[in-house]
Scaffold this motif. Structure first.
Motif, mmCIF file in Angstrom:
data_model
loop_
_atom_site.group_PDB
_atom_site.id
_atom_site.type_symbol
_atom_site.label_atom_id
_atom_site.label_comp_id
_atom_site.label_asym_id
_atom_site.label_seq_id
_atom_site.Cartn_x
_atom_site.Cartn_y
_atom_site.Cartn_z
ATOM 1 N N VAL A 75 0.944 -1.203 0.074
ATOM 2 C CA VAL A 75 -0.035 0.014 0.058
ATOM 3 C C VAL A 75 0.843 1.073 -0.148
ATOM 4 C CG1 VAL A 75 -0.124 0.157 2.721
ATOM 5 C CG2 VAL A 75 -1.923 1.048 1.207
ATOM 6 N N VAL A 76 0.577 2.274 -0.827
ATOM 7 C CA VAL A 76 1.336 3.452 -1.031
ATOM 8 C C VAL A 76 0.457 4.496 0.156
ATOM 9 C CG1 VAL A 76 1.846 5.431 -2.189
ATOM 10 C CG2 VAL A 76 2.200 3.064 -3.133
ATOM 11 N N ALA A 77 -0.991 4.804 -0.254
ATOM 12 C CA ALA A 77 -1.718 5.739 0.384
ATOM 13 C C ALA A 77 -3.090 5.328 0.017
ATOM 14 C CB ALA A 77 -1.443 6.970 -0.333
ATOM 15 N N THR A 78 -3.904 5.630 1.251
ATOM 16 C CA THR A 78 -5.372 5.473 0.894
ATOM 17 C C THR A 78 -6.226 6.740 1.521
ATOM 18 O OG1 THR A 78 -5.709 4.408 3.308
ATOM 19 C CG2 THR A 78 -5.390 2.930 1.291
ATOM 20 N N ILE A 79 -7.448 6.854 1.045
ATOM 21 C CA ILE A 79 -8.247 8.042 1.149
ATOM 22 C C ILE A 79 -9.609 7.445 1.407
ATOM 23 C CG2 ILE A 79 -8.461 8.961 -0.971
ATOM 24 C CD1 ILE A 79 -8.567 11.748 0.190
ATOM 25 N N ASP A 80 -10.257 7.917 2.428
ATOM 26 C CA ASP A 80 -11.627 7.379 2.703
ATOM 27 C C ASP A 80 -12.592 8.497 2.262
ATOM 28 O OD1 ASP A 80 -11.852 7.394 6.338
ATOM 29 O OD2 ASP A 80 -12.140 9.002 4.977
ATOM 30 N N SER A 81 -14.050 8.263 2.239
ATOM 31 C CA SER A 81 -15.115 8.951 1.781
ATOM 32 C C SER A 81 -15.156 10.344 2.595
ATOM 33 C CB SER A 81 -16.416 8.492 1.975
ATOM 34 O OG SER A 81 -16.616 7.847 3.114
ATOM 35 N N SER A 82 -14.377 10.369 3.773
ATOM 36 C CA SER A 82 -14.325 11.460 4.831
ATOM 37 C C SER A 82 -12.912 12.411 4.447
ATOM 38 C CB SER A 82 -14.516 11.298 6.263
ATOM 39 O OG SER A 82 -15.628 10.633 6.685
ATOM 40 N N GLY A 83 -12.398 11.933 3.696
ATOM 41 C CA GLY A 83 -11.062 12.391 3.451
ATOM 42 C C GLY A 83 -9.817 12.436 4.250
ATOM 43 N N ASN A 84 -10.245 11.149 5.192
ATOM 44 C CA ASN A 84 -9.218 10.863 5.859
ATOM 45 C C ASN A 84 -8.151 10.108 5.260
ATOM 46 O OD1 ASN A 84 -10.205 11.659 8.667
ATOM 47 N ND2 ASN A 84 -11.580 10.049 8.281
ATOM 48 N N ASN A 125 -4.124 7.820 4.893
ATOM 49 C CA ASN A 125 -2.998 7.223 5.444
ATOM 50 C C ASN A 125 -1.898 7.013 4.444
ATOM 51 O OD1 ASN A 125 -3.655 5.921 8.284
ATOM 52 N ND2 ASN A 125 -5.782 5.534 7.028
ATOM 53 N N TYR A 126 -0.855 7.021 4.791
ATOM 54 C CA TYR A 126 0.462 7.055 3.820
ATOM 55 C C TYR A 126 1.432 5.790 4.504
ATOM 56 C CZ TYR A 126 -0.974 11.251 1.992
ATOM 57 O OH TYR A 126 -1.641 12.322 1.264
ATOM 58 N N ALA A 127 2.049 5.140 3.423
ATOM 59 C CA ALA A 127 3.285 4.172 3.913
ATOM 60 C C ALA A 127 4.300 5.207 4.397
ATOM 61 C CB ALA A 127 3.746 3.584 2.697
ATOM 62 N N ASP A 128 5.126 4.688 5.441
ATOM 63 C CA ASP A 128 6.106 5.552 5.964
ATOM 64 C C ASP A 128 7.059 5.979 4.866
ATOM 65 O OD1 ASP A 128 6.309 3.735 9.130
ATOM 66 O OD2 ASP A 128 5.069 5.213 8.562
ATOM 67 N N SER A 129 7.271 5.045 3.932
ATOM 68 C CA SER A 129 8.400 5.435 2.643
ATOM 69 C C SER A 129 8.091 6.717 2.056
ATOM 70 C CB SER A 129 8.623 4.099 2.125
ATOM 71 O OG SER A 129 7.383 3.924 1.536
ATOM 72 N N VAL A 130 6.755 6.971 1.902
ATOM 73 C CA VAL A 130 6.354 8.392 1.263
ATOM 74 C C VAL A 130 5.683 9.473 1.829
ATOM 75 C CG1 VAL A 130 5.710 6.382 -0.730
ATOM 76 C CG2 VAL A 130 3.873 7.517 0.649
ATOM 77 N N LYS A 131 5.792 9.186 3.248
ATOM 78 C CA LYS A 131 5.131 10.235 3.812
ATOM 79 C C LYS A 131 5.999 11.730 3.593
ATOM 80 C CE LYS A 131 2.908 7.853 7.734
ATOM 81 N NZ LYS A 131 2.842 7.625 9.319
ATOM 82 N N GLY A 132 5.147 12.852 3.482
ATOM 83 C CA GLY A 132 5.944 14.039 3.122
ATOM 84 C C GLY A 132 6.246 14.243 1.860
ATOM 85 N N ARG A 133 6.084 13.073 0.847
ATOM 86 C CA ARG A 133 6.496 13.167 -0.395
ATOM 87 C C ARG A 133 5.489 12.960 -1.439
ATOM 88 N NH1 ARG A 133 9.787 9.801 -2.777
ATOM 89 N NH2 ARG A 133 9.421 8.173 -1.487
ATOM 90 N N PHE A 134 4.416 12.319 -1.096
ATOM 91 C CA PHE A 134 3.283 11.956 -1.816
ATOM 92 C C PHE A 134 2.106 12.437 -1.121
ATOM 93 C CE2 PHE A 134 4.602 7.740 -4.005
ATOM 94 C CZ PHE A 134 6.252 8.520 -4.146
#
Length: 115
Positions: free
Chosen positions: A47-56, A58-67
């Motif tokens: 997983v790289v990143a997910t977003i739910d219907s409320s806009g929450n 989540n990011y993989a640690d390896s891409v946080k701050g960049r993606f």
């Protein structure tokens, strides 16, 4: 029939940026969770990143701050803005859309980062 169509992949130099898009068709509802996954040669899909219907998000640690992941729920479209790309980001990127019991995958788009 539900289809996810990705676009925006390609070849970029390290430090560059790309924006991936994924549009869902064949549905009349909004997916609860949309996300991006990737699979590098010889590795498992992650997983790289997910977003739910409320806009929450989540990011993989390896891409946080960049993606950055975002979505347009009205269009059932999800985006992935990728900045400061590294060679280790090279992979096939897959879009995923989930709304029980529907779980859909795109065909994948290649992202290659040259060092």
């Amino acid at each position: 029939q539900v289809q996810l169509v990705e676009s925006g992949g390609g070849l970029v130099q390290a430090g560059g940026s790309l924006r991936l898009s994924c549009a869902a068709s064949g549905v009349i509802f909004s997916f609860n969770i949309m996300g991006w996954y990737r699979q590098a040669p010889g590795k498992q899909r992650e997983v790289v990143a997910t977003i739910d219907s409320s806009g929450n998000t989540n990011y993989a640690d390896s891409v946080k701050g960049r993606f950055s992941i975002s979505r347009d729920s009205a269009k059932n479209t999800v985006y992935l803005q990728m900045n400061s790309l590294k060679s280790e980001d090279t992979a096939v990127y897959y879009c995923n859309a989930y709304n029980w019991p529907t779980n859909c995958w795109g065909q994948g788009t290649q992202v290659t980062v040259s060092s």
